[in-house]
Design a protein around this motif. Structure first.
Motif, PDB file in Angstrom:
ATOM      1  N   LEU A  13      46.346  33.810  44.356  1.00 23.93           N
ATOM      2  CA  LEU A  13      45.427  34.496  43.448  1.00 23.93           C
ATOM      3  C   LEU A  13      46.180  35.415  42.486  1.00 23.93           C
ATOM      4  N   VAL A  14      47.086  36.213  43.005  1.00 26.22           N
ATOM      5  CA  VAL A  14      47.850  37.138  42.152  1.00 26.22           C
ATOM      6  C   VAL A  14      48.596  36.378  41.059  1.00 26.22           C
ATOM      7  N   ASN A  15      49.158  35.241  41.407  1.00 26.12           N
ATOM      8  CA  ASN A  15      49.998  34.512  40.463  1.00 26.12           C
ATOM      9  C   ASN A  15      49.225  33.637  39.474  1.00 26.12           C
ATOM     10  N   THR A  16      47.897  33.763  39.459  1.00 33.05           N
ATOM     11  CA  THR A  16      47.136  33.091  38.401  1.00 33.05           C
ATOM     12  C   THR A  16      47.255  33.845  37.083  1.00 33.05           C
ATOM     13  N   ALA A  25      45.406  32.068  34.074  1.00 34.28           N
ATOM     14  CA  ALA A  25      44.894  30.741  34.409  1.00 34.28           C
ATOM     15  C   ALA A  25      43.510  30.797  35.028  1.00 34.28           C
ATOM     16  N   LEU A  26      43.047  32.006  35.336  1.00 32.08           N
ATOM     17  CA  LEU A  26      41.757  32.143  36.007  1.00 32.08           C
ATOM     18  C   LEU A  26      40.661  32.323  34.958  1.00 32.08           C
ATOM     19  N   THR A  27      40.279  31.219  34.327  1.00 34.21           N
ATOM     20  CA  THR A  27      39.334  31.292  33.208  1.00 34.21           C
ATOM     21  C   THR A  27      38.080  30.463  33.412  1.00 34.21           C
ATOM     22  N   SER A  28      37.962  29.785  34.549  1.00 37.90           N
ATOM     23  CA  SER A  28      36.793  28.931  34.769  1.00 37.90           C
ATOM     24  C   SER A  28      36.479  28.840  36.253  1.00 37.90           C
ATOM     25  N   VAL A  29      35.286  28.353  36.555  1.00 42.46           N
ATOM     26  CA  VAL A  29      34.896  28.182  37.950  1.00 42.46           C
ATOM     27  C   VAL A  29      35.747  27.100  38.612  1.00 42.46           C
ATOM     28  N   GLU A  30      36.216  26.133  37.822  1.00 44.84           N
ATOM     29  CA  GLU A  30      37.089  25.094  38.383  1.00 44.84           C
ATOM     30  C   GLU A  30      38.408  25.702  38.847  1.00 44.84           C
ATOM     31  N   ALA A  49      29.967  33.269  38.042  1.00 42.43           N
ATOM     32  CA  ALA A  49      30.028  34.713  38.268  1.00 42.43           C
ATOM     33  C   ALA A  49      31.261  35.107  39.071  1.00 42.43           C
ATOM     34  N   ASP A  50      31.811  34.166  39.825  1.00 42.75           N
ATOM     35  CA  ASP A  50      32.980  34.479  40.647  1.00 42.75           C
ATOM     36  C   ASP A  50      34.252  34.646  39.824  1.00 42.75           C
ATOM     37  N   VAL A  51      34.285  34.141  38.619  1.00 42.97           N
ATOM     38  CA  VAL A  51      35.490  34.279  37.794  1.00 42.97           C
ATOM     39  C   VAL A  51      35.815  35.749  37.586  1.00 42.97           C
ATOM     40  N   ASN A 117      29.251  35.585  48.803  1.00 45.72           N
ATOM     41  CA  ASN A 117      29.657  34.768  47.661  1.00 45.72           C
ATOM     42  C   ASN A 117      31.090  34.285  47.887  1.00 45.72           C
ATOM     43  N   ALA A 118      31.554  33.400  47.022  1.00 47.87           N
ATOM     44  CA  ALA A 118      32.884  32.810  47.189  1.00 47.87           C
ATOM     45  C   ALA A 118      33.991  33.855  47.103  1.00 47.87           C
ATOM     46  N   THR A 119      33.823  34.834  46.237  1.00 47.77           N
ATOM     47  CA  THR A 119      34.844  35.871  46.084  1.00 47.77           C
ATOM     48  C   THR A 119      35.023  36.663  47.366  1.00 47.77           C
ATOM     49  N   ALA A 120      33.915  37.043  47.990  1.00 50.64           N
ATOM     50  CA  ALA A 120      33.983  37.822  49.224  1.00 50.64           C
ATOM     51  C   ALA A 120      34.700  37.039  50.319  1.00 50.64           C
ATOM     52  N   GLY A 121      34.421  35.741  50.411  1.00 49.83           N
ATOM     53  CA  GLY A 121      35.074  34.920  51.419  1.00 49.83           C
ATOM     54  C   GLY A 121      36.564  34.803  51.182  1.00 49.83           C
ATOM     55  N   TYR A 122      36.940  34.544  49.942  1.00 47.99           N
ATOM     56  CA  TYR A 122      38.357  34.394  49.610  1.00 47.99           C
ATOM     57  C   TYR A 122      39.096  35.715  49.793  1.00 47.99           C
ATOM     58  N   ALA A 123      38.516  36.805  49.309  1.00 46.71           N
ATOM     59  CA  ALA A 123      39.144  38.116  49.409  1.00 46.71           C
ATOM     60  C   ALA A 123      39.364  38.518  50.859  1.00 46.71           C
ATOM     61  N   ALA A 124      38.392  38.212  51.718  1.00 44.23           N
ATOM     62  CA  ALA A 124      38.508  38.560  53.125  1.00 44.23           C
ATOM     63  C   ALA A 124      39.700  37.861  53.766  1.00 44.23           C
ATOM     64  N   ILE A 125      39.836  36.578  53.507  1.00 46.34           N
ATOM     65  CA  ILE A 125      40.930  35.800  54.086  1.00 46.34           C
ATOM     66  C   ILE A 125      42.273  36.231  53.507  1.00 46.34           C
ATOM     67  N   ALA A 126      42.321  36.442  52.182  1.00 46.55           N
ATOM     68  CA  ALA A 126      43.565  36.843  51.540  1.00 46.55           C
ATOM     69  C   ALA A 126      44.045  38.203  52.045  1.00 46.55           C
TER      70      ALA A 126
END
Length: 216
Positions: A13-16, A25-30, A49-51, A117-126
Motif C-alpha cells: 500500500l505504501v509503495n503505491t 498508482a492508487l487512482t481507481s477501485v481496480e 469510496a475506498d480509493v 468496508n474494504a479499507t477497514a479490512g485491509y488496514a487491519a491486516i496491514a
C-alpha cells in the motif's frame, strides 16, 4: 500462513505512491482491488469510496516507516498502535488449503477481519502484520529506500541488518551513482594537484639564469 506475511500488505500500500516523483498508482477501485492479491472475496468489497480511504491509511502507514527510518522508535510504535486500535482484527487458528502428507490440516494463525468496508479490512491486516514484524525483528527493520528520489518502503530481513534499498534495481542505481561521484572527485583532486604542482615549478628564464661574470 505466518503472521509476518501480512506485513507485506503495508509495504504494497505504501509503495503505491512515490511522493518525490509525483506518482500515485492508487487512482481507481481496480487499483485498490489489486492490492488484495489472491484474496478475491475481500477485494470484491472495494468500491470507489475506498480509493480516498485507502490513501488516508497509506499516509499513516508511511508515517510509521518514516519514523522508523529516522530512528524515532517511540513515534513509530505510537503511530502503529493508533492504527491497531482503529482497525482491530481477530486472530484465529486455520487449516484451510494447507495439508501434510497424510492429508491432515497444517494448523497456522490467520487474521480474521470483520470490516465495515474494504479499507477497514485491509488496514487491519496491514497494521497487524507490520506490528508482528516490528516486534519480532525490531523497529530498525522498517526502512525507506536510500536511492533518491525513490523512498519506497521495505522490510529488512537480512541477517546483518544491512538493507538500505527497496530493490536490486535501486541498489544498483545507487552504487553506480556513488561510483561515478567518486570518479569525479578523484578527477577533480588530480586536476587540482596537477595545477598546484605546475605553480611551484621554476620558469624557464629562472631555470636558465647564470651568474654574470663580466667585468670580474
Amino acid at each position: 500462513m505466518e503472521l509476518a506475511y501480512y506485513s507485506d500488505y503495508a509495504v504494497r500500500l505504501v509503495n503505491t505512491e512515490e511522493p518525490a516523483r509525483g506518482k500515485d498508482a492508487l487512482t481507481s477501485v481496480e487499483a485498490v482491488r489489486d492490492l488484495f492479491g489472491p484474496s478475491q472475496s475481500a477485494a470484491r468489497r472495494a468500491t470507489d469510496a475506498d480509493v480516498t480511504r485507502f490513501r488516508s491509511v497509506r499516509a499513516r502507514l508511511r508515517s510509521v516507516f518514516e519514523a522508523a527510518d529516522t530512528g524515532d522508535e517511540r513515534l513509530a510504535v505510537d503511530l502503529l498502535n493508533s492504527l491497531l486500535l482503529e482497525f482491530p482484527v481477530s486472530p484465529q487458528i486455520s487449516g484451510h488449503d494447507f495439508r501434510d502428507d497424510d492429508g491432515r490440516p497444517l494448523w497456522h494463525m490467520h487474521l480474521a477481519d470483520h470490516p465495515s468496508n474494504a479499507t477497514a479490512g485491509y488496514a487491519a491486516i496491514a497494521a497487524m502484520g507490520l506490528a508482528f514484524h516490528l516486534t519480532e525483528y525490531g523497529v530498525d527493520r522498517l526502512g525507506l529506500c536510500e536511492a533518491a528520489p525513490c523512498r519506497n518502503a521495505y522490510l529488512d530481513t537480512s541477517t546483518n541488518r544491512s538493507r538500505r534499498y527497496c530493490s536490486d534495481r535501486c541498489a544498483t542505481r545507487a552504487n553506480v551513482a556513488a561510483y561515478r561521484a567518486r570518479k569525479r572527485l578523484e578527477a577533480d583532486r588530480s586536476e587540482r594537484t596537477g595545477l598546484a604542482a605546475d605553480s611551484t615549478q621554476p620558469t624557464s628564464a629562472q631555470g636558465d639564469r647564470r651568474p654574470d661574470l663580466r667585468g670580474r
